[in-house]
Design an enzyme around this catalytic site. Sequence first.
Site, mmCIF file in Angstrom:
data_model
loop_
_atom_site.group_PDB
_atom_site.id
_atom_site.type_symbol
_atom_site.label_atom_id
_atom_site.label_comp_id
_atom_site.label_asym_id
_atom_site.label_seq_id
_atom_site.Cartn_x
_atom_site.Cartn_y
_atom_site.Cartn_z
ATOM 1 N N GLY A 264 -23.412 -2.568 21.879
ATOM 2 C CA GLY A 264 -22.223 -1.575 21.121
ATOM 3 C C GLY A 264 -20.973 -2.710 21.318
ATOM 4 N N GLU B 113 -21.263 -4.411 18.286
ATOM 5 C CA GLU B 113 -21.139 -3.242 17.070
ATOM 6 C C GLU B 113 -19.754 -3.161 16.755
ATOM 7 O OE1 GLU B 113 -23.984 -0.592 18.813
ATOM 8 O OE2 GLU B 113 -25.126 -0.713 16.489
ATOM 9 N N GLU C 74 -30.756 -3.929 22.292
ATOM 10 C CA GLU C 74 -31.022 -2.507 22.729
ATOM 11 C C GLU C 74 -32.480 -2.307 22.662
ATOM 12 O OE1 GLU C 74 -28.634 -3.505 20.598
ATOM 13 O OE2 GLU C 74 -26.996 -2.146 20.865
#
Length: 695
Positions: free
Chosen positions: A104, A107, A127
């Site tokens: 994340g 991201e 992930e």
Amino acid sequence: MSDYVTVTRDGAIAIVTIDNPPVNALSFHLREPLFKALSDARDDASVEGIVLACAGRTFVSGADITEFGSEKALASPNLPELCALLETMPKPAVAAVHGTALGGGLELALSCHYRVADKQAKVGLPEVKLGILPGSGGTVRLPRLTGPEAALKMIVSGTPVGAAQGLSMGIVDAVAEGDLTTEAIAFARSKVAEGGPHIAVRDRDEKLEAARADLSGFDAAAKDLTKKTRGLEAPLACVEAVRNAVTLPFDEALKKERELFVKLVAGDQSRAQRHLFFAEREASKVSGISKEVQPRTVAKVGVIGAGTMGGGIAMSFVNGGIPVTILEMTDEALDRGFATIEKNYAISVSRGSLKEDEKAKRMARFSRTTNYADLADCDLIIEAVFEEMGVKKEVFGKLEAVAKAGAILATNTSYLDVNEIANSTTRPQDVVGLHFFSPANVMKLLEIVRGDQTAPDVLLTALNVGRKIGKVPVVVGVCHGFVGNRMLGARGDDLEPLLLEGAAPEQVDRVFTDFGFPMGPFAMWDLAGLDIGWRNRKSLGKTAVIGDAVCEMGRFGQKTGKGIYLYEEGSRTPKPDPEIAALIETKAKELGIERRAISDEEIIERTLYPMVNEGARILEEKIAARASDIDIVWTNGYGFPIGKGGPMFWAELEGLKKIVEKLDHWHGKTGKAVYEPAPLLRALADSGGSFSGRN
Ligand SMILES: NC(=O)c1ccc[n+]([C@@H]2O[C@H](COP(=O)([O-])OP(=O)(O)OC[C@H]3O[C@@H](n4cnc5c(N)ncnc54)[C@H](O)[C@@H]3O)[C@@H](O)[C@H]2O)c1
């Protein structure tokens, strides 16, 4: 402003700093003030550019995985909403990345227009290792910066890349040589001065064009990358998501990515992999090691025995930067051992995974000797000599005569009593088992066997040094076979009867590979060499119907080209052999066993259920501190599929009640001790409890 987010100004640049120790995870309590700070900066006409930075030792290193599966994870503002806010900024947004931008975190950075990275920084999307895929645009944005093939490789492997590589791949726009924030601010200011347009990553399609025209290269890469997934869903979902990024419009691909994420995160495989993630951390918590305990220094290691294990163990330390002296009985044995070590490194060089000069550096870290006095300056000495108590005691006797005070004396024994070895010395507090797995330079698992008198600082040192050389250490107690081999014994206890009653070796092995093991027990026997067990049985006055007969035929496994299976010249692929099928039938007839069709379920019930049962006994006896420690042992040392979380986690998915019922059934039929349900297992099954609930 909040405790978790601060905003400062440098002229027209707003610096939004996240501060959510220890790793700036994207917890709900951070997302709310972050969303507000970014919205305010967007709406503030005096702000012309934004730098998104982090306090502490790292950029955002991921989602808050303790929130996974809970409502908090999705609560607004969630990560996709934060990403969209950054991506639609009417002014340039620059991520200033230090430490690790993972999952994340990356991201979030990918949603900024630009990324400036500290030269030590790493970026990645790991992930897949938790059984999921990047669910907030990672699979849709990364390919737009790197091209789909490079993105696919990063996402399916989960392996991060450094700043310099990130720059060459297009993930990072600039690498800061000096102060990161200062350079990120300067970068933002230069972009403001250029006047734009500041193109969002979502609108950068140029690297997708080639793949759009011809998807065959992408498909071939995907096939190659997912070859070894053995039933894992996440790597395949990653491929699908990156393919969508190429073939579908951005928003549609984003929506599909989210759907895949939501499905995976709720699935058993991801639960299993997250369980293992926490289990590994849990395993480092060991009773009896108080905060005051300080580890001993390990700057130099001695290894006794340059055979299969000694060579691999020595390589593990040398690879971790620790010099090693190897002691053998003769120069010839040393020559043989070093030739194997050299050959192993040469293979790595030929495969491109090791540079020639690095090989030379590693070889220079080895010393060799036949004289115990040369081990006097070692901080840790590990014996890997023949598996005989007499030999072990003799070695430890010589060892304690030369080892310096405080040196740790370790045994790599597979089955012998570590307490008996320790008590044969005058310093049992310094003795510990360090049970490596073959090939020791490759296998991650390290069982640290705690003797009755092993000192806490010896255990702590073993844990630290184990991690330093890249192992996954688990502390276990003394018993025959410790955790791993003891359960392996239970798993294999009824294998021969299964064959005699009607199963074929290839059926049993197929059930195991379908389950997710890299190979079945019979292929494993052939790989390890059937003669080892045969010799062992003979010395103990034991017999095995099939195992002995196969050895008497001179079939010792892969090394003789024949074992339970047949191996064609130069091949390691097991082929079913009619000679063995006939042998099994003959033996069954001799023993008056009527053969019948055996179902796949029965094979599971008679191999994996007794193994779980033995695991429960191991917990009762406190040989393992936690069920999750057993799961770490089996997933790192014996190829138990990570998507099933290890034997004890899997047992709960399977249902403890069902397992106990079947164990009772087979106990009734065979009278074998391995089937007699452990009291703990029965109690948990009766009460609806769980292994994890016990902790
Ligand atoms: N092979 C495996 O898969 C495996 C896995 C884990 C643990 N172990 C354990 O590791 C130990 C070694 O196993 P291995 O497979 O490497 O055996 P190996 O036969 O390949 O090597 C043993 C080496 O020890 C040397 N040696 C024997 N006695 C010695 C002495 N007194 N002084 C110095 N050197 C001596 C021998 O010359 C030989 O090179 C055993 O205790 C075994 O149970 C083996």
